[in-house]
Design a protein around this motif. Structure first.
Motif, PDB file in Angstrom:
ATOM      1  N   CYS A  26       5.460  18.988  -4.469  1.00  0.00           N
ATOM      2  CA  CYS A  26       4.631  19.002  -5.685  1.00  0.00           C
ATOM      3  C   CYS A  26       5.257  19.818  -6.812  1.00  0.00           C
ATOM      4  CB  CYS A  26       3.245  19.572  -5.385  1.00  0.00           C
ATOM      5  SG  CYS A  26       2.256  18.574  -4.271  1.00  0.00           S
ATOM      6  N   ALA A  72      10.248   9.121  -3.881  1.00  0.00           N
ATOM      7  CA  ALA A  72       8.788   9.084  -3.754  1.00  0.00           C
ATOM      8  C   ALA A  72       8.231   7.666  -3.694  1.00  0.00           C
ATOM      9  CB  ALA A  72       8.133   9.833  -4.916  1.00  0.00           C
ATOM     10  N   GLU A  73       7.253   7.516  -2.853  1.00  0.00           N
ATOM     11  CA  GLU A  73       6.487   6.265  -2.769  1.00  0.00           C
ATOM     12  C   GLU A  73       5.353   6.347  -3.790  1.00  0.00           C
ATOM     13  OE1 GLU A  73       3.119   3.965  -1.897  1.00  0.00           O
ATOM     14  OE2 GLU A  73       3.164   6.102  -1.455  1.00  0.00           O
ATOM     15  N   TYR A  99       3.266   9.578  -5.157  1.00  0.00           N
ATOM     16  CA  TYR A  99       3.819  10.037  -6.439  1.00  0.00           C
ATOM     17  C   TYR A  99       2.733  10.163  -7.503  1.00  0.00           C
ATOM     18  CZ  TYR A  99       6.725  10.104 -10.637  1.00  0.00           C
ATOM     19  OH  TYR A  99       7.307  10.447 -11.834  1.00  0.00           O
ATOM     20  N   GLY A 126      12.206   6.262  -1.598  1.00  0.00           N
ATOM     21  CA  GLY A 126      11.006   5.958  -2.373  1.00  0.00           C
ATOM     22  C   GLY A 126      11.061   4.597  -3.027  1.00  0.00           C
ATOM     23  N   PRO A 180       0.425  13.657  -6.153  1.00  0.00           N
ATOM     24  CA  PRO A 180       0.981  14.435  -5.033  1.00  0.00           C
ATOM     25  C   PRO A 180       0.088  15.595  -4.615  1.00  0.00           C
ATOM     26  CG  PRO A 180       2.308  14.718  -7.035  1.00  0.00           C
ATOM     27  CD  PRO A 180       1.298  13.665  -7.341  1.00  0.00           C
ATOM     28  N   THR A 190      12.268  15.476  -7.133  1.00  0.00           N
ATOM     29  CA  THR A 190      11.771  14.830  -5.899  1.00  0.00           C
ATOM     30  C   THR A 190      10.232  14.858  -5.815  1.00  0.00           C
ATOM     31  OG1 THR A 190      12.058  16.910  -4.709  1.00  0.00           O
ATOM     32  CG2 THR A 190      13.874  15.339  -4.586  1.00  0.00           C
ATOM     33  N   MET A 191       9.578  14.964  -6.971  1.00  0.00           N
ATOM     34  CA  MET A 191       8.114  15.009  -7.002  1.00  0.00           C
ATOM     35  C   MET A 191       7.497  13.883  -6.154  1.00  0.00           C
ATOM     36  SD  MET A 191       5.484  16.516  -8.279  1.00  0.00           S
ATOM     37  CE  MET A 191       6.039  17.482  -9.671  1.00  0.00           C
ATOM     38  N   GLY A 192       6.550  14.254  -5.290  1.00  0.00           N
ATOM     39  CA  GLY A 192       5.826  13.246  -4.506  1.00  0.00           C
ATOM     40  C   GLY A 192       6.565  12.808  -3.249  1.00  0.00           C
ATOM     41  N   THR A 206      10.358   6.425  -7.402  1.00  0.00           N
ATOM     42  CA  THR A 206      11.541   7.243  -7.714  1.00  0.00           C
ATOM     43  C   THR A 206      12.428   7.127  -6.470  1.00  0.00           C
ATOM     44  OG1 THR A 206      10.895   9.347  -6.685  1.00  0.00           O
ATOM     45  CG2 THR A 206      10.014   8.908  -8.905  1.00  0.00           C
TER      46      THR A 206
END
Ligand code: BDR
Ligand code: CA
Length: 312
Positions: A266, A165-166, A170, A159, A173, A271-273, A162
């Motif tokens: 989600c 995540a991109e 992010y 990402g 999501p 690791t959200m997104g 994060t």
């Protein structure tokens, strides 16, 4: 025959280059530009979209304001990359062209319902909030969209906001998950691809020496935009993400891709997104996207340079 497109965007210097590339390309008909909150708040992205149209000498393009925040989350912005205005770099005059009164979501629905089914392509350069809201408001549009081509996600590269995540995914999501699962033909241009498209000094120099307004303005945007990414990645120049979407429309053969399943995380805070791409087809999840992995950056910059030289 031109390809009718709607550009959904959160300008952003790289969004600006994408918009200019689209407006400079006779193969495309830009039906409207819809702004969304993302890199900076909506109040700035809609103004930036109009500034870019005027820079391009196209004040008649219709610009609409959309969602002020993501579906569920608080808005996360990226001033650390794009500057306070989102378009830091050149000093562009305040736009004189009006913002359309209609809401972006209603414009998207109305356009898709009025135009013949399967003819309009949606290009997304920011969080997918506006498209998700349009699908929630009128689900009939899912069968009327020719294709969505989106800059977002990253798998092999990880990402950029994060570790997993991109930014575009992010920020919203839930919207990304909803849109990817809507059964619409979908092309995803992730970081795996855009990280190959670097604004090297030589490439930017070609923009700077153009005898128009757009070229030098873009060079100045790139000087600002790449200062952060070039340092972060240790490369000559930073990745030019969003123009890859327009380049894919014009020349898909510049890219390598696979039809695979993409799921969006989600739930996990860690690791959200994240876009979980089943690249090796190790699940029985059905392919829902054409995911790009490689691109010929020289061909892409040649195209961009040739097109931008045509602008005002
Ligand atoms: C994406 O995030 C934004 O900052 C850029 O405009 C691009 O759309 C890259 O992760
Ligand atoms: Ca963007």
């Amino acid at each position: 025959m031109t390809l009718p497109i709607i550009i959904d965007t959160d300008p952003g210097q790289d969004d600006a280059v994408a918009i200019l590339l689209a407006l400079a390309s006779p193969e495309l008909e830009v039906l409207g530009i819809t702004a969304v909150a993302g890199n900076v708040p909506l109040a700035l992205t809609e103004v930036n979209a109009r500034k870019i149209c005027e820079l391009a000498g196209k004040p008649d393009v219709k610009v609409y304001a959309g969602a002020i925040r993501p579906l569920l989350h608080n808005l996360v912005t990226a001033e650390h990359v794009h500057g306070k205005t989102g378009l830091d770099g050149p000093v562009l005059p305040e736009p004189k062209m009006p913002l359309q009164k209609q809401h972006a979501v209603d414009f998207i629905i109305e356009t898709l319902m009025e135009r013949p089914a399967g003819t309009v392509t949606i290009c997304t350069l920011g969080p997918l909030t506006n498209i998700a809201l349009a699908l929630i408001k009128d689900p009939r549009i899912s069968s009327r969209i020719k294709r969505i081509v989106a800059m977002g996600g990253g798998f092999f590269e990880g990402g950029n906001i994060t570790p997993t995540a991109e930014f575009n995914i992010y920020v919203d999501p839930q919207a990304a998950r909803l849109v990817l699962n809507a059964g619409i033909p979908f092309t995803l241009v992730p970081l795996d691809c855009t990280h190959q498209v670097l604004t090297t000094k030589d490439r930017v120099a070609k923009f700077r020496t153009m005898k128009n307004n757009s070229g030098p303005a873009i060079a100045s945007m790139m000087d600002f935009f790449e200062r952060f990414d070039a340092e972060k990645y240790g490369t000559d120049g930073g990745p030019l993400h969003d123009p890859c979407v327009i380049a894919w429309l014009l020349h898909p053969e510049f890219f390598t891709s696979r039809d695979v399943n993409v799921s969006v995380e989600c739930e996990s805070q860690l690791t959200m997104g994240m876009t979980v791409v089943d690249w090796w087809k190790v699940t029985n999840r059905k392919p829902n996207a054409t995911v790009c992995r490689g691109v010929n950056a020289d061909q892409l910059f040649d195209l961009l340079t040739e097109r931008l030289a045509r602008m005002a």
